[in-house]
Motif scaffolding. Sequence first.
Motif, mmCIF file in Angstrom:
data_model
loop_
_atom_site.group_PDB
_atom_site.id
_atom_site.type_symbol
_atom_site.label_atom_id
_atom_site.label_comp_id
_atom_site.label_asym_id
_atom_site.label_seq_id
_atom_site.Cartn_x
_atom_site.Cartn_y
_atom_site.Cartn_z
ATOM 1 N N MET A 1 0.845 -1.181 0.000
ATOM 2 C CA MET A 1 0.000 0.000 0.000
ATOM 3 C C MET A 1 0.886 1.238 0.000
ATOM 4 O O MET A 1 1.979 1.227 0.541
ATOM 5 C CB MET A 1 -0.893 0.035 1.234
ATOM 6 C CG MET A 1 -1.836 -1.129 1.410
ATOM 7 S SD MET A 1 -3.083 -1.302 0.151
ATOM 8 C CE MET A 1 -4.127 0.065 0.457
ATOM 9 N N LYS A 2 0.350 2.293 -0.572
ATOM 10 C CA LYS A 2 1.032 3.582 -0.491
ATOM 11 C C LYS A 2 0.002 4.658 -0.210
ATOM 12 O O LYS A 2 -1.167 4.531 -0.569
ATOM 13 C CB LYS A 2 1.821 3.880 -1.763
ATOM 14 C CG LYS A 2 0.979 4.078 -2.999
ATOM 15 C CD LYS A 2 1.852 4.374 -4.205
ATOM 16 C CE LYS A 2 0.990 4.495 -5.454
ATOM 17 N NZ LYS A 2 1.784 4.787 -6.634
ATOM 18 N N ALA A 3 0.458 5.696 0.453
ATOM 19 C CA ALA A 3 -0.406 6.831 0.783
ATOM 20 C C ALA A 3 -0.213 7.904 -0.279
ATOM 21 O O ALA A 3 0.903 8.362 -0.508
ATOM 22 C CB ALA A 3 -0.058 7.383 2.155
ATOM 23 N N VAL A 4 -1.307 8.282 -0.920
ATOM 24 C CA VAL A 4 -1.279 9.330 -1.935
ATOM 25 C C VAL A 4 -1.981 10.551 -1.361
ATOM 26 O O VAL A 4 -3.080 10.453 -0.807
ATOM 27 C CB VAL A 4 -1.977 8.858 -3.234
ATOM 28 C CG1 VAL A 4 -1.990 9.963 -4.270
ATOM 29 C CG2 VAL A 4 -1.295 7.610 -3.780
ATOM 30 N N ILE A 5 -1.336 11.692 -1.483
ATOM 31 C CA ILE A 5 -1.847 12.929 -0.886
ATOM 32 C C ILE A 5 -3.060 13.472 -1.640
ATOM 33 O O ILE A 5 -3.113 13.391 -2.859
ATOM 34 C CB ILE A 5 -0.726 13.992 -0.831
ATOM 35 C CG1 ILE A 5 -1.103 15.170 0.071
ATOM 36 C CG2 ILE A 5 -0.375 14.502 -2.203
ATOM 37 C CD1 ILE A 5 -0.961 14.898 1.499
ATOM 38 N N LYS A 6 -4.019 13.972 -0.913
ATOM 39 C CA LYS A 6 -5.120 14.748 -1.481
ATOM 40 C C LYS A 6 -4.657 16.198 -1.404
ATOM 41 O O LYS A 6 -4.898 16.907 -0.423
ATOM 42 C CB LYS A 6 -6.401 14.540 -0.676
ATOM 43 C CG LYS A 6 -6.930 13.116 -0.698
ATOM 44 C CD LYS A 6 -8.174 12.998 0.168
ATOM 45 C CE LYS A 6 -8.670 11.579 0.259
ATOM 46 N NZ LYS A 6 -9.806 11.450 1.190
ATOM 47 N N ALA A 7 -3.931 16.621 -2.438
ATOM 48 C CA ALA A 7 -3.217 17.899 -2.416
ATOM 49 C C ALA A 7 -4.122 19.092 -2.125
ATOM 50 O O ALA A 7 -3.755 19.980 -1.347
ATOM 51 C CB ALA A 7 -2.471 18.103 -3.723
ATOM 52 N N GLU A 8 -5.295 19.136 -2.730
ATOM 53 C CA GLU A 8 -6.192 20.275 -2.510
ATOM 54 C C GLU A 8 -6.637 20.357 -1.058
ATOM 55 O O GLU A 8 -6.702 21.446 -0.481
ATOM 56 C CB GLU A 8 -7.400 20.193 -3.436
ATOM 57 C CG GLU A 8 -7.082 20.508 -4.875
ATOM 58 C CD GLU A 8 -8.318 20.487 -5.769
ATOM 59 O OE1 GLU A 8 -9.421 20.760 -5.265
ATOM 60 O OE2 GLU A 8 -8.152 20.197 -6.962
#
Length: 77
Positions: A1-8
């Motif tokens: 698994m990897k954590a992907v940022i919710k940039a907004e």
Amino acid sequence: MKAVIKAEKLTELMFRKGWTRRQLAKSAGIGEVTAQQVCNGQRNPSPPVAKKIVDALGVEFEDIFELTPVSRSEQGA
């Protein structure tokens, strides 16, 4: 698994706190370059770094990160 940022969402939360990326890094106890790369989506944070960011902002993990599977090519298989 990897954590992907919710940039907004991250940008919104930082704005509401009046934080720059430098202030996020300092509050989370991570390097400024790491904070910049995570904010820009250039780097997915390790689990400890993701937790530090979440704790610094006082939000739930799901508020600013999305977990996605890691592909075989990313695993080095």
